[in-house]
Design a protein around this motif. Sequence first.
Motif, short mmCIF file in Angstrom:
data_model
loop_
_atom_site.label_atom_id
_atom_site.label_comp_id
_atom_site.label_asym_id
_atom_site.label_seq_id
_atom_site.Cartn_x
_atom_site.Cartn_y
_atom_site.Cartn_z
N ALA A 19 8.87 42.50 -7.31
CA ALA A 19 7.69 43.16 -6.75
C ALA A 19 8.07 44.06 -5.58
O ALA A 19 7.57 45.20 -5.46
N GLU A 20 8.96 43.58 -4.72
CA GLU A 20 9.40 44.39 -3.57
C GLU A 20 10.17 45.61 -4.06
O GLU A 20 9.99 46.72 -3.54
N SER A 21 11.03 45.43 -5.05
CA SER A 21 11.81 46.55 -5.58
C SER A 21 10.91 47.61 -6.19
O SER A 21 11.14 48.81 -6.01
N ALA A 22 9.88 47.19 -6.91
CA ALA A 22 8.95 48.14 -7.51
C ALA A 22 8.26 48.97 -6.44
O ALA A 22 8.05 50.19 -6.62
N ARG A 23 7.92 48.34 -5.33
CA ARG A 23 7.27 49.06 -4.23
C ARG A 23 8.20 50.14 -3.67
O ARG A 23 7.82 51.30 -3.52
N PHE A 24 9.46 49.75 -3.38
CA PHE A 24 10.40 50.71 -2.82
C PHE A 24 10.75 51.81 -3.82
O PHE A 24 10.91 52.97 -3.45
N ALA A 25 10.87 51.44 -5.09
CA ALA A 25 11.17 52.44 -6.11
C ALA A 25 10.05 53.46 -6.21
O ALA A 25 10.28 54.65 -6.43
N ALA A 26 8.81 53.00 -6.03
CA ALA A 26 7.65 53.91 -6.09
C ALA A 26 7.69 54.93 -4.95
O ALA A 26 7.16 56.04 -5.09
N PHE A 27 8.33 54.56 -3.84
CA PHE A 27 8.48 55.49 -2.72
C PHE A 27 9.62 56.49 -2.95
O PHE A 27 9.81 57.42 -2.16
N THR A 33 19.50 53.44 -10.45
CA THR A 33 19.68 51.99 -10.29
C THR A 33 20.15 51.66 -8.88
O THR A 33 20.67 50.57 -8.63
N SER A 34 19.95 52.59 -7.95
CA SER A 34 20.47 52.41 -6.59
C SER A 34 19.68 51.38 -5.80
O SER A 34 18.53 51.08 -6.10
N GLY A 35 20.31 50.88 -4.75
CA GLY A 35 19.67 49.94 -3.85
C GLY A 35 19.74 48.51 -4.35
O GLY A 35 20.03 48.25 -5.52
N THR A 51 19.35 41.05 -6.30
CA THR A 51 19.03 41.82 -7.49
C THR A 51 20.31 42.13 -8.27
O THR A 51 21.36 42.43 -7.70
N ALA A 52 20.21 42.01 -9.59
CA ALA A 52 21.37 42.21 -10.46
C ALA A 52 21.78 43.68 -10.49
O ALA A 52 20.96 44.58 -10.32
N VAL A 100 17.16 44.18 2.79
CA VAL A 100 16.78 45.33 1.96
C VAL A 100 17.82 46.42 2.12
O VAL A 100 18.22 46.74 3.25
N HIS A 101 18.25 47.00 1.01
CA HIS A 101 19.15 48.16 1.06
C HIS A 101 18.55 49.25 0.20
O HIS A 101 18.38 49.08 -1.02
N VAL A 102 18.19 50.37 0.84
CA VAL A 102 17.60 51.50 0.13
C VAL A 102 18.38 52.77 0.44
O VAL A 102 19.05 52.88 1.46
N HIS A 103 18.29 53.73 -0.48
CA HIS A 103 18.96 55.02 -0.32
C HIS A 103 17.89 56.06 -0.06
O HIS A 103 17.26 56.55 -1.00
N THR A 104 17.66 56.38 1.19
CA THR A 104 16.63 57.36 1.52
C THR A 104 17.27 58.64 2.04
O THR A 104 18.33 58.61 2.68
#
Length: 202
Positions: A19-27, A33-35, A51-52, A100-104
């Motif tokens: 659920a958290e990944s879907a939220r960040f992906a939507a942003f 497949t990053s993050g 996450t795998a 959390v690791h995101v690529h922004t």
Amino acid sequence: MTAHISALDLEEAGAVLAAESARFAAFGWMRGTSGNLSVVLTRDPLRLAVTASGHDKGELKPADVVLVDGKGAAVHGGRPSAEAELHARVAALTGAGAVVHVHTVASVAMGHRHPGGIVFKDVEMLKGVGQPAHDVEVTLPVIANSQDMKVLGDRLEAAREPRMPAVVVAGHGLYVWGDTPRQARHHTEVVEWLLELELTRR
């Protein structure tokens, strides 16, 4: 599975991370497949659901997680993110319950502009990471990237600012943490907002 973690525990953690990944992906913060995201399941011994690797983060299922140990090595499941070791290091170092690791774009751009760290001051949103809105400077550390997670973890530990639950990895992205997945999400959104503000100011 293990003495302390059941298959149901891992599935429930996977549902949260999906659920958290879907939220960040939507942003647009986890393109392709990053993050990667993680949540601590036990502290002694340290075990995390991560996450795998190789999955679209906007389409994760509860089963798309791997149980790893305090070194980021898989204990149960498939192949974890290559950065699972750093997630475990952050959890051990900070006491965080989720990472959390995101690529922004903003984190990479601002890390390039300010390799010595990004200073925030007199911004109301600083309250979102537990800091005063005025009269205090808070620095978001920037560290050089490495494909060696031990090296990267050492850099993070050396540069960490206890008042800022985040670090920018130059040319790579943003690591953020919190006590829970929800708090880690809020911290991520606040830090990214601050980065976007500084980027537009310049």
